[in-house]
Scaffold this active site. Structure first.
Site, mmCIF file in Angstrom:
data_model
loop_
_atom_site.group_PDB
_atom_site.id
_atom_site.type_symbol
_atom_site.label_atom_id
_atom_site.label_comp_id
_atom_site.label_asym_id
_atom_site.label_seq_id
_atom_site.Cartn_x
_atom_site.Cartn_y
_atom_site.Cartn_z
ATOM 1 N N ASP A 75 0.818 -1.221 0.000
ATOM 2 C CA ASP A 75 0.000 0.000 0.000
ATOM 3 C C ASP A 75 0.848 1.266 0.000
ATOM 4 O OD1 ASP A 75 0.776 -0.833 2.632
ATOM 5 O OD2 ASP A 75 -0.591 0.643 3.485
ATOM 6 N N GLU A 132 -0.683 -1.802 5.253
ATOM 7 C CA GLU A 132 0.251 -1.731 6.391
ATOM 8 C C GLU A 132 0.153 -0.398 7.101
ATOM 9 O OE1 GLU A 132 3.474 -0.678 8.798
ATOM 10 O OE2 GLU A 132 3.278 0.205 6.801
#
Length: 384
Positions: A75, A132
């Site tokens: 991400d 994350e």
């Protein structure tokens, strides 16, 4: 099968960088991961971790019931990129400001390289984890049954590290990253004309005093041999020059390593809010959330990672004595379930800091990461 060259890794990484996607929205990123893995004939399961996670695997040519996992986060962040190079973010307000584009690329490269030459015994899982940053995609994958569905004896992670030269690495025996809590406090009083503060109950004064008092919990109540941080990062109040606002909102974060200290800091935080509200005659509400646990390596696994790094020709130095970071990592959820280790690879001495709008992953690091992952697999899953 494709030959994994530095140019190919650079192409993949810069494509990811151009198209950043944030927590649980990494649909293009996930599709690209699947496309690359499928092109190499690698088996996988998609739609994990809230929908965008991928777990792939490669079996060694030597029979064994052993298996390990390698993880990369995929991400990006809600950061507006300040760089103007050709591969800068094309998505307004979003940016790969932490190098997850590089982490994804390194794990893809390792998966393809190991599929081409599976000279090891057992199975290696490649975990492409969403969300994350702040939202705990690692926790979601664990709760979905990551380790029950994909049985592995240990799990490993990598993060690029600005400030370390490319060709340097850092391995910690135990603590690597701090636990991560967040808070939101709303203080409500009685607004009034700023020229007549005695007619109201001043939430700004109370909040300013509170910010200072909270620092004392760390500086005067935390044992000197333990590390903790309590930071107020947002202060929202009022919208006029001559009005004392009705309410104020404070937000921030708390970081530490020790579990008992973590509980103590939350308790004292709540007590400080209650005492402040009582003294000033205000109302206060507290939203305190424990997000990520601290990230701890398993010493024996950390040592094996260090040995692999020290044997690599493109690693000049492996630091074993760097202090842990007060930043946090949701890889901690995986290390709570399985032994393993999380290491740092240098992104360059002059690299912009992580989460900085000028940051960029160093493409020279990608081949090193591929080599490390491949060497780690072949070492841990050797025939012996």
């Amino acid at each position: 099968m494709s030959t994994i060259t530095p140019d190919l890794l650079r192409e993949w990484r810069r494509d990811f960088h151009c198209h950043p996607e944030t927590a649980f929205e990494e649909h293009r990123t996930s599709a690209r991961i699947v496309e690359i893995l499928s092109g190499e004939g690698i088996e996988m399961v998609t739609g994990l971790g809230g929908g965008t996670g991928v777990v792939a695997w490669v079996d060694g040519r030597h029979a064994s019931d052993r298996a390990i996992g390698l993880r990369a986060d995929i991400d990006a962040l809600d950061v507006s990129e300040a760089n103007d190079f050709a591969h800068a973010s094309r998505i307004p307000g979003k940016m790969h400001a932490c190098g997850h584009d590089g982490h994804t690329t390194m794990l893809l490269g390792a998966a393809c390289a190991l599929a081409k030459d599976p000279d090891f015994a057992g199975r290696v899982y490649f975990i492409f984890q969403p969300a994350e940053e702040n939202e705990g995609g690692g926790r979601v994958m664990v709760e979905e049954g990551l380790f029950e569905r994909f049985a592995m004896e240990a799990v490993y992670g990598v993060h690029n590290w600005p400030g370390l030269e490319v060709g340097e690495a850092a391995v910690h025996d135990t603590a690597v990253m701090a636990a991560f809590d967040v808070f939101r406090v709303k203080i409500t009083g009685h607004g009034c004309h700023a020229a007549m503060p005695h007619m109201g109950k001043d939430v700004v004064l109370a909040a300013c005093q509170l910010v200072n008092q909270l620092q004392g919990i760390v500086s005067r109540e935390t044992p000197a041999h333990q590390t903790a941080v309590m930071s107020v990062t947002q202060f929202h109040a009022g919208d006029a020059y001559n009005v004392m606002p009705e309410s104020v909102e404070l937000c921030g974060t708390v970081r530490c390593f020790d579990a008992e200290l973590r509980d103590y800091l939350e308790e004292r935080f709540r007590q400080a809010i209650a005492a402040m509200a009582a003294f000033h005659g205000l109302e206060a509400s507290v939203d305190y959330q424990s997000r990520y646990p601290a990230t701890f390596n398993t010493p024996a696994h950390a040592n094996r990672c260090a040995e692999v790094l020290e044997a690599m020709p493109n690693i000049r130095q492996v630091h074993r004595d760097l202090p842990p970071s007060m930043a946090s990592e949701d890889f901690a959820f995986m290390l709570q379930q399985r032994p393993g280790a999380y290491i740092w690879l240098g992104n360059g001495k002059d690299s912009a800091a992580l989460h900085n709008p000028n940051y960029d992953f160093n493409d020279e690091l990608a081949p090193i990461g591929v080599t490390y992952w491949s060497a780690l697999v072949r070492t841990l899953l050797s025939q012996a």
